[in-house]
Scaffold this motif. Structure first.
Motif, PDB file in Angstrom:
ATOM      1  N   MET A   1      26.192 -21.256   2.355  1.00 34.47           N
ATOM      2  CA  MET A   1      26.255 -22.488   3.108  1.00 34.47           C
ATOM      3  C   MET A   1      25.165 -23.469   2.667  1.00 34.47           C
ATOM      4  O   MET A   1      25.383 -24.671   2.687  1.00 34.47           O
ATOM      5  CB  MET A   1      26.132 -22.217   4.601  1.00 34.47           C
ATOM      6  CG  MET A   1      26.264 -23.505   5.386  1.00 34.47           C
ATOM      7  SD  MET A   1      26.179 -23.360   7.153  1.00 34.47           S
ATOM      8  CE  MET A   1      24.452 -23.159   7.408  1.00 34.47           C
ATOM      9  N   MET A   2      24.006 -22.960   2.267  1.00 31.11           N
ATOM     10  CA  MET A   2      22.922 -23.863   1.865  1.00 31.11           C
ATOM     11  C   MET A   2      23.328 -24.706   0.671  1.00 31.11           C
ATOM     12  O   MET A   2      23.020 -25.900   0.618  1.00 31.11           O
ATOM     13  CB  MET A   2      21.653 -23.080   1.528  1.00 31.11           C
ATOM     14  CG  MET A   2      20.812 -22.704   2.723  1.00 31.11           C
ATOM     15  SD  MET A   2      20.266 -24.122   3.695  1.00 31.11           S
ATOM     16  CE  MET A   2      21.459 -24.124   4.981  1.00 31.11           C
ATOM     17  N   LEU A   5      25.434 -27.546   1.964  1.00 30.43           N
ATOM     18  CA  LEU A   5      24.628 -28.571   2.636  1.00 30.43           C
ATOM     19  C   LEU A   5      23.829 -29.398   1.629  1.00 30.43           C
ATOM     20  O   LEU A   5      23.762 -30.623   1.745  1.00 30.43           O
ATOM     21  CB  LEU A   5      23.685 -27.930   3.660  1.00 30.43           C
ATOM     22  CG  LEU A   5      24.261 -27.673   5.040  1.00 30.43           C
ATOM     23  CD1 LEU A   5      23.259 -26.906   5.893  1.00 30.43           C
ATOM     24  CD2 LEU A   5      24.659 -28.960   5.727  1.00 30.43           C
ATOM     25  N   ALA A 101      19.436 -16.830   6.313  1.00 27.58           N
ATOM     26  CA  ALA A 101      20.340 -16.838   7.465  1.00 27.58           C
ATOM     27  C   ALA A 101      19.529 -16.670   8.752  1.00 27.58           C
ATOM     28  O   ALA A 101      19.844 -17.279   9.776  1.00 27.58           O
ATOM     29  CB  ALA A 101      21.389 -15.743   7.330  1.00 27.58           C
ATOM     30  N   LEU A 104      17.956 -19.973   9.703  1.00 26.73           N
ATOM     31  CA  LEU A 104      18.949 -20.901  10.252  1.00 26.73           C
ATOM     32  C   LEU A 104      19.295 -20.578  11.700  1.00 26.73           C
ATOM     33  O   LEU A 104      19.586 -21.476  12.484  1.00 26.73           O
ATOM     34  CB  LEU A 104      20.220 -20.883   9.405  1.00 26.73           C
ATOM     35  CG  LEU A 104      20.078 -21.439   8.000  1.00 26.73           C
ATOM     36  CD1 LEU A 104      21.371 -21.241   7.226  1.00 26.73           C
ATOM     37  CD2 LEU A 104      19.682 -22.901   8.033  1.00 26.73           C
ATOM     38  N   SER A 105      19.259 -19.309  12.045  1.00 24.92           N
ATOM     39  CA  SER A 105      19.637 -18.910  13.407  1.00 24.92           C
ATOM     40  C   SER A 105      18.521 -19.146  14.423  1.00 24.92           C
ATOM     41  O   SER A 105      18.781 -19.231  15.619  1.00 24.92           O
ATOM     42  CB  SER A 105      20.064 -17.441  13.432  1.00 24.92           C
ATOM     43  OG  SER A 105      18.948 -16.609  13.169  1.00 24.92           O
ATOM     44  N   TYR A 108      15.147 -24.682  15.943  1.00 28.07           N
ATOM     45  CA  TYR A 108      14.400 -25.616  15.101  1.00 28.07           C
ATOM     46  C   TYR A 108      12.972 -25.672  15.639  1.00 28.07           C
ATOM     47  O   TYR A 108      12.767 -25.714  16.854  1.00 28.07           O
ATOM     48  CB  TYR A 108      15.075 -27.001  15.120  1.00 28.07           C
ATOM     49  CG  TYR A 108      14.401 -27.971  14.187  1.00 28.07           C
ATOM     50  CD1 TYR A 108      14.592 -27.886  12.815  1.00 28.07           C
ATOM     51  CD2 TYR A 108      13.546 -28.946  14.683  1.00 28.07           C
ATOM     52  CE1 TYR A 108      13.951 -28.755  11.953  1.00 28.07           C
ATOM     53  CE2 TYR A 108      12.899 -29.830  13.819  1.00 28.07           C
ATOM     54  CZ  TYR A 108      13.107 -29.725  12.456  1.00 28.07           C
ATOM     55  OH  TYR A 108      12.461 -30.578  11.603  1.00 28.07           O
ATOM     56  N   SER A 118      19.503 -24.516  17.247  1.00 30.17           N
ATOM     57  CA  SER A 118      19.165 -23.745  16.051  1.00 30.17           C
ATOM     58  C   SER A 118      18.880 -24.690  14.888  1.00 30.17           C
ATOM     59  O   SER A 118      19.314 -25.849  14.867  1.00 30.17           O
ATOM     60  CB  SER A 118      20.315 -22.804  15.685  1.00 30.17           C
ATOM     61  OG  SER A 118      21.425 -23.536  15.211  1.00 30.17           O
ATOM     62  N   THR A 119      18.174 -24.180  13.916  1.00 33.98           N
ATOM     63  CA  THR A 119      17.896 -24.953  12.708  1.00 33.98           C
ATOM     64  C   THR A 119      19.198 -25.332  12.017  1.00 33.98           C
ATOM     65  O   THR A 119      19.346 -26.464  11.541  1.00 33.98           O
ATOM     66  CB  THR A 119      16.986 -24.138  11.764  1.00 33.98           C
ATOM     67  OG1 THR A 119      15.735 -23.908  12.437  1.00 33.98           O
ATOM     68  CG2 THR A 119      16.736 -24.858  10.455  1.00 33.98           C
ATOM     69  N   GLU A 120      20.155 -24.426  12.000  1.00 33.27           N
ATOM     70  CA  GLU A 120      21.453 -24.708  11.383  1.00 33.27           C
ATOM     71  C   GLU A 120      22.132 -25.915  12.048  1.00 33.27           C
ATOM     72  O   GLU A 120      22.578 -26.841  11.364  1.00 33.27           O
ATOM     73  CB  GLU A 120      22.352 -23.480  11.485  1.00 33.27           C
ATOM     74  CG  GLU A 120      23.731 -23.672  10.915  1.00 33.27           C
ATOM     75  CD  GLU A 120      24.574 -22.420  11.051  1.00 33.27           C
ATOM     76  OE1 GLU A 120      25.287 -22.104  10.077  1.00 33.27           O
ATOM     77  OE2 GLU A 120      24.532 -21.756  12.114  1.00 33.27           O
TER      78      GLU A 120
END
Length: 146
Positions: A1-2, A5, A101, A104-105, A108, A118-120
């Protein structure tokens, strides 16, 4: 996913650079009109400051210090704005590729919105913010380059 993005952020930032370079001159880039309080140039600086802070400084520990007030009140050269866009792409890519991962979970690290997220989710928020203002800059440019 990164990787996805990074690809989308980079595409949008390159489009931002294209928009800035499409203004006929710096006076038009920093012009405002009735009902439009922010110039394309100030919105561009706002976007780079936003990403260099929330991704670069907070997540990447880059040491970047944001001056949000100057983003909206300062006058910058087209060359400076383009350099800041290119710096944003570099910082963003270097930072995001290192996130796991698990990173990201997690929430933030700073509370920016009314609720913790979440950061994601915050990264998607930042992408939406970038593209929202990119659309405004496109519209501003078409209004001013007559």
């Amino acid at each position: 996913m990164m990787e996805a993005l990074i690809l989308i952020f980079t595409r949008s930032l390159n489009k931002l650079k294209e928009e800035v370079l499409s203004y006929e001159n710096e006076d038009l880039l920093f012009s405002t009109q009735e009902g439009i309080s922010n110039s394309g140039g100030n919105l561009a600086m706002h976007l780079t400051g936003n990403l260099r802070y929330f991704i670069g400084a907070v997540l990447g520990k880059s040491g970047y210090i944001r001056n949000r007030e100057e983003e909206f009140s300062g006058r910058f050269t087209i060359e400076q704005i383009v350099a800041d866009i290119e710096s944003s792409i570099e910082v963003l890519s270097k930072t995001l590729i290192k996130l796991s991962a698990d990173d990201l979970s997690k929430n933030y690290p700073e509370k920016v919105l009314p609720t913790e997220i979440s950061t994601e989710v915050f990264l998607f928020h930042l992408l939406g913010h970038l593209n929202y203002h990119l659309g405004q800059i496109n519209y501003h440019r078409r209004l001013t380059n007559k």
